[in-house]
Design an enzyme around this catalytic site. Structure first.
Site, PDB file in Angstrom:
ATOM      1  CD  GLU A 434      56.241  44.464  33.247  1.00 52.37           C
ATOM      2  OE1 GLU A 434      56.280  45.301  34.167  1.00 52.37           O
ATOM      3  OE2 GLU A 434      55.333  43.639  33.100  1.00 52.37           O
ATOM      4  CG  ASP A 507      53.284  47.383  33.224  1.00 57.21           C
ATOM      5  OD1 ASP A 507      53.816  48.420  32.781  1.00 57.21           O
ATOM      6  OD2 ASP A 507      52.828  46.466  32.509  1.00 57.21           O
ATOM      7  CG  ASP A 509      50.636  45.041  36.491  1.00 58.60           C
ATOM      8  OD1 ASP A 509      51.847  44.747  36.721  1.00 58.60           O
ATOM      9  OD2 ASP A 509      50.137  44.963  35.354  1.00 58.60           O
ATOM     10  CG  ASP A 511      51.682  39.801  35.591  1.00 59.43           C
ATOM     11  OD1 ASP A 511      51.672  38.943  36.502  1.00 59.43           O
ATOM     12  OD2 ASP A 511      51.071  39.692  34.507  1.00 59.43           O
TER      13      ASP A 511
END
Ligand code: TSJ
Length: 645
Positions: A434, A507, A509, A511
């Protein structure tokens, strides 16, 4: 044909010799006259006889045909036609009946009336059956009397004899009973279902004709009765039964042009296959020919014209292809012509050129009218064609993508893929990374021998909410398809997979989780086998680095972080939070997420019992040298269901 025509008295003996030689030739080389001496040829005998009654029905004089398989494998065929003429032809000196059973290719004219042999593949008629039967008896019911003649292996055992009177003086008809020669045929065991199938087809082709098949070989006799007043229209209904028709009406038309009789019936069903049966003079033409060509051309033109006229196809749209329109189509085309010409390897293709324009003109008129009269059906057919076209284009694009892979390579096009050098796919891995910031560390931290890296920019398209065209237009997705090498959906081929492990690295997180979810949705919809066979993984980057002096730990959750902090004494402990992959340096990324010895991976599984929903579960795979931490596994084993993102 002409050579065998019966000539005047002086030639009579010579003619007799010729006949016997002819039938002897049939016995010597039966394969030249019938399909074979196997069960196929045996069934052929039945069709040869029945077809004579069918001709009588087509001439309008016969409404019923009864076929029996009797004990001892005798076959009997009875019709209620006019009865084969038994009077002695003055010129020839023999009866029409005898000619029918003894002259090869009997097709001459008797008493002005035509004796047409429709026949099966070879159209050789009753004389061949006679030559290949150890016993054959024929009875004719005419003028209130019953006549009889008997044969064995083609030779007559007696002249036509009057053997009785009809119980009903108005009864007319022909009865033939034969026993196939067991010195010629491999088997005399007729297959009921084979005969049944073919006789049912014959009944469909001749409206109103009643055909019965009775099997008396067993003590408990079996019987099938076929009579279809709707003819081929009922044939279409029969085929589409159980396939769920797309609309309630069945199109039907008949007409005649330039001595070509045309009958067509059609209806779409909700399957994806195309079923078109074509016949010429009731003979199946599985290889098609001029009747099929005329039909297909007009069907394509009519639907395209209609769709343009109604604005279903816009100016910018291309025409539907014939295949699109014929997806799920069931159609029967039956033509009757004077001199059918059968072509092709197996003589199963109609060659008469006059048939195409005749079929085209009759069908075009009637079908155009049908579409105008039935707008909702017309619209449905167009919608189906449109759906078929979309599927076709999608499949083509997917195929192009897999092909383009090699094209790109040969052009040396770098693409976004940073490939590995190892050629054995079993040893290769690909990281889908990503964002651009993580690409650098990933590129540097990988083992370039067997680890490839491909970046994903921005959000991945949600394939659940996009039409196929948009999906194929999405660069991120097409790049992945290209890189994996397997193709997608129907074209998927696991043997072409270029990497044993596909590792999604996002990541840690919200997102990142979202992107991973979209990626999995894409894989699940387009290449589910990759998941089923365990090739898909999620990288598990740590959230924190907890360090004191030279001692450090990576923590994958808040709880883990706190535990490490206290383990290190609680004071002067450095806690570094990774906001994204990009915040890790090369060494950190390699150690935590890429190096097989130390990384943590989640393997994605699919619940085989809940394939209708997107059910994915994960197993944590830890690096060999990292002590597995149970609580970590439990905390992070995810369950994703009905991803609605
Ligand atoms: F070919 C056959 F002998 F094997 C055979 C013929 C077997 C069976 C079961 C039926 C027939 C057959 C023949 N049924 N109906 C007829 N019709 C004629 O042969 C026929 C009768 C009258 C006239 C006429 O012009 O008056 C013409 C024909 C061809």
């Amino acid at each position: 044909m002409e050579d065998n025509k019966i000539k005047k008295g002086s030639d009579y003996d010579a003619q007799q010799i010729q006949i016997l030689e002819g039938l002897e030739a049939v016995r010597k080389r039966p394969g030249m006259y019938i399909a074979s001496t196997s069960i196929r040829g045996l069934h052929h005998l039945v069709y040869e006889i029945v077809d004579n009654s069918v001709d009588e029905a087509l001439a309008g004089f016969c409404t019923q045909i009864d076929i029996k398989i009797e004990k001892g494998n005798y076959i009997s065929v009875l019709d209620n036609g006019r009865g084969i003429p038994i009077d002695i032809n003055k010129k020839a000196g023999v009866s029409a009946l005898e000619v029918v059973f003894t002259v090869l290719h009997a097709g001459g004219k008797f008493g002005g009336g035509g004796y047409k042999v429709s026949g099966g593949l070879h159209g050789v008629g009753a004389s061949v059956v006679n030559a290949l039967s150890s016993e054959l008896t024929v009875n004719v019911y005419r003028d209130g009397k019953v006549y009889e003649q008997k044969f064995s292996r083609g030779k007559k055992l007696c002249e036509v004899t009057e053997v009785g009177t009809c119980i009903n003086p108005d009864q007319t008809g022909t009865f033939v009973r034969f026993l196939a020669d067991d010195t010629i045929f491999e088997t005399l065991e007729y297959d009921y279902d084979t005969l049944k199938h073919r006789l049912r087809e014959t009944a469909f082709l001749i409206k109103g004709l009643r055909i019965t098949l009775t099997d008396e070989r067993e003590d408990e006799p079996k019987q099938s009765v076929f009579k279809y007043d709707g003819g081929i229209k009922e044939y279409v209904e029969f085929i589409n039964k159980g396939k769920s028709p797309s609309y309630d009406k069945i199109f039907y038309c008949e007409g005649e042009k330039n001595k070509v009789l045309v009958e067509i019936a059609l209806q779409h069903n909700n399957s994806y296959s195309e079923v078109i049966y074509t016949f010429a003079n009731n003979i199946n033409t599985p290889e098609g020919g001029t009747h099929l060509e005329g039909f297909k051309k007009v069907l394509t033109k009519c639907i395209n014209d209609y769709a343009r006229g109604k604005g279903i196809l816009k100016d910018k749209d291309e025409n539907f292809q014939g295949d699109d329109i014929r997806e799920g189509l069931c159609a029967i085309i039956s033509v009757k012509i004077e001199n059918p010409q059968f072509e092709g390897q197996t003589k199963q293709k109609l060659g008469n050129s006059e048939v195409q324009p005749a079929v085209a003109s009759i069908f075009a008129d009637k079908f155009t009218y049908f579409l105008d009269q039935n707008p909702s059906i017309a619209k449905l057919i167009c919608e189906k064609a449109n759906a078929a076209r979309k599927a076709r284009e999608a499949a083509r694009k997917a195929r192009d993508l897999t092909r383009r892979k090699t094209a790109l390579d040969s052009l040396g096009h770098p693409g976004k893929l940073v490939d590995c050098s190892e050629k054995d796919p079993k040893l290769c891995e690909i990281f889908i990374v990503e964002g651009d910031s993580a690409l650098g560390p990933a590129k540097d931290g990988r083992n370039s021998k067997y680890q490839a890296v491909m970046p994903l920019r921005g959000k991945v398209l949600n394939v659940e909410k996009a039409r196929d065209e948009r999906i194929y237009a999405n660069k991120e997705i097409t790049d992945m398809i290209t890189a994996f090498g397997t193709g997608i959906k129907k074209d998927f081929d696991i043997s072409k997979l270029r990497y044993d492990k596909i590792i999604i690295m996002t990541d840690a997180d919200v997102d990142g989780a979202h992107i991973a979810t979209l990626m999995l949705t894409f894989l699940y919809r387009f290449m589910p086998e990759l998941i089923k066979q365990g090739h898909v993984y999620l990288a598990k980057p740590p959230l924190f680095k907890v360090a004191k002096g030279k001692k450090y730990y990576y923590a994958y959750s808040d709880a883990e972080r706190d535990r490490y902090i206290s383990e290190l004494g609680g004071e002067n402990v450095d806690v570094n939070r990774f906001k994204g992959l990009g915040e890790m340096d090369t060494e950190q990324l390699a150690q935590t997420t890429m190096d097989p010895q130390t990384r943590v991976l989640l393997q994605v599984h699919m619940d085989e019992n809940a394939l209708s929903e997107l059910d994915l579960t994960f197993t944590t795979l830890m690096g060999d040298e990292v002590v597995p931490r149970r609580e970590f596994i439990e905390e992070n084993a995810k369950y994703v269901k009905n991803l609605d993102v």
